[in-house]
Design an enzyme around this catalytic site. Structure first.
Site, short mmCIF file in Angstrom:
data_model
loop_
_atom_site.label_atom_id
_atom_site.label_comp_id
_atom_site.label_asym_id
_atom_site.label_seq_id
_atom_site.Cartn_x
_atom_site.Cartn_y
_atom_site.Cartn_z
N LYS A 219 0.85 -1.18 0.00
CA LYS A 219 0.00 0.00 0.00
C LYS A 219 0.89 1.23 0.00
CE LYS A 219 -2.86 2.72 3.16
NZ LYS A 219 -3.41 2.81 4.51
N GLU A 268 -7.10 12.31 13.95
CA GLU A 268 -6.19 11.18 14.18
C GLU A 268 -5.15 11.46 15.25
OE1 GLU A 268 -3.49 8.00 11.62
OE2 GLU A 268 -4.78 9.43 10.61
N GLU A 312 -7.07 -1.66 4.74
CA GLU A 312 -6.31 -0.46 5.05
C GLU A 312 -6.24 -0.25 6.57
OE1 GLU A 312 -6.47 4.34 4.03
OE2 GLU A 312 -7.71 2.94 2.90
N GLU A 447 -12.15 10.58 -3.37
CA GLU A 447 -11.92 10.47 -1.92
C GLU A 447 -11.14 11.67 -1.41
OE1 GLU A 447 -9.50 7.66 1.22
OE2 GLU A 447 -10.63 6.67 -0.38
#
Length: 463
Positions: A219, A268, A312, A447
């Site tokens: 990824k 986050e 993910e 996104e």
């Protein structure tokens, strides 16, 4: 570290001067007192009248705020930001004269700042005012926990200073900060939006999926930039006010450096340390909010069962788990993620709790966690090398650890996403997405558009 329990600022200045022996000697004094409840944003706006850099930090869910004004001391680092910053911070604490009878997180001697996402990436003029790692001890710092407020004054005493005169100067500046005549809010509008090479970015996503299929990585996170032009100079306090009103469950921040300001509302958390108890969060996997309760629930359910987003999220959980096992005891991780709702978006969320071993520091944990797979990729070394080579954007502090630490052994750092760099009457917004072998360039592009929304919504109405 020299600590005192009962003292006035003038007493501390006298004590500091007694430790100075020759011309050029200095000592940092940190003095904390409890004050009447005051709104941190009002304090931030009022501080503009002093013409000094300001810092704003809040964990909205915890009703915790820190507002810093000016610069009493600064720690910078180049190639080894974690080790260099920790070494200089420890050296500063050892020599400082600290009066803080409260010992609460965020009070006392405190350094606030951040660092580059990738110190090996070639810097551009976009981030010219921000060092690769830069932590500031504010001259004045307001800490608010619930309804309790504390003011910390940090200042250098030099050999030959006059205690009474210096104490009076500090008292005068404090009165100016609390004069309650802030500049009025300046409403602004977006005159122009410019996407930076969107077609080239989509092509890079396509190339990256092919490279991942050829086993270059599992990824890779790719970010892009949206440039804004306003009708007037941006009002930083006004943007913060809108973020506070719209972005609950977020860390809202602003770091001024000269004429520039890095600002945002990130959901986050990277790590929180309080009395050796550590909390980190896995936040990866994104979907929009629904227009109705039913639609919102349906989107959330789809997110909880979406294979790409679950994969993910799992990358992040596994990485944080391994980092915690290296430095911590009593590591606790739920088996399944839950939904973490924000105003514009919702995410998959898994909290991680642990106890930090006595031989390690918050810098050890940050260094192990950054960059998380949500911002870099998997494996870390290969994904970072790929981003460094192919991504045109200079991320600067975007996607990197930002936060604070205090002389009581506490600290909190977040990952600087959902953010923008304001430069006078212009700004750059940043957004990224995780690319895997089955990613669709157009879907990833959309996104990132969704992820621009929180900052676009507070930057003013478009024309």
């Amino acid at each position: 570290m020299i600590e005192t329990q009962q003292a006035s600022i003038q007493d501390l200045i006298n004590t500091a001067i007694s430790h100075l022996e020759t011309e050029g000697d200095t000592k940092l004094i940190s003095y904390t007192k409890e004050i009447t409840d005051i709104d941190p944003l009002t304090f931030f706006r009022q501080a503009e009248t002093l013409g000094q850099n300001r810092i704003f930090w809040t964990s909205t869910a915890d009703h915790f705020y820190i507002t810093g004004v000016g610069n009493a001391w600064e720690i910078t680092a180049e190639r080894s930001p974690f080790a260099e910053t920790e070494r200089e911070w420890n050296r500063l604490m050892e020599d400082a004269l600290i009066h803080n009878p409260y010992k609460l997180p965020g009070t006392g001697l405190n350094a606030m700042g951040g660092m580059d996402f990738d110190p090996e990436k070639e810097k551009t003029a976009l981030w010219k005012n921000f060092q690769p790692s830069q932590f500031t001890v504010p001259a004045f710092m307001l800490t608010k926990r619930g309804h309790s407020c504390y003011l910390t004054t940090n200042f250098l005493v030099k050999y030959g200073d006059h205690p009474f005169q210096l104490a009076n100067q500090l008292e005068k500046r404090e009165r100016e900060l609390f004069a309650n005549n802030p500049t009025p809010e300046e409403k602004m509008s977006i005159e122009k939006k410019t996407e930076i090479a969107p077609d080239a970015w989509k092509q890079l996503v396509k190339q990256t999926t092919e490279d991942i299929a050829n086993k270059q990585a599992g990824k890779i996170v790719l970010a892009r930039e949206l440039r804004l032009k306003f009708d007037k100079k941006a009002d930083i306090a006004g943007v913060l006010d809108k973020l506070l009103a719209t972005q609950s469950n977020s860390f809202i921040f602003a770091f001024e450096k000269g004429e520039d300001c890095f600002i945002g509302a990130t959901p986050e958390r990277l790590v929180k340390l309080e009395s050796r108890e550590l909390l980190s969060t896995c936040l990866a996997g994104t979907a929009p909010r629904g227009k109705t309760v039913e639609e919102d629930a349906a989107i959330a359910d789809e997110l909880l069962h979406d294979e790409k987003n679950l994969q993910e999220h799992k990358f992040v959980v596994e990485m944080i788990k391994q980092a915690m096992l290296d430095y911590c005891e009593d590591v606790m991780i739920p088996e399944e993620p839950v939904i973490y709702p924000l105003r514009n978006l919702q995410h998959l969320y898994t909290p991680v709790t642990a106890t930090l071993k006595s031989s390690y520091s918050i810098f050890d944990v940050i260094g192990k966690l950054h960059p998380t797979p949500a911002l870099g990729g998997v494996p870390r070394k290969e994904s970072m090398a790929y981003i460094r080579k192919h991504e045109q954007l200079d991320r600067g502090w975007y996607g990197a650890p930002i936060g604070w630490l205090d002389s009581n052994g506490n600290g909190e750092f977040a990952v600087a996403i959902r953010s923008g760099l304001i430069q006078g009457d212009e700004a750059s917004l940043f957004a990224g997405c995780g690319v895997v072998k089955d990613s669709d360039p157009e879907a990833e592009y959309e996104e990132t558009n969704i992820k621009f929304t929180p900052m676009l919504s507070v930057m003013g109405e478009g024309r």
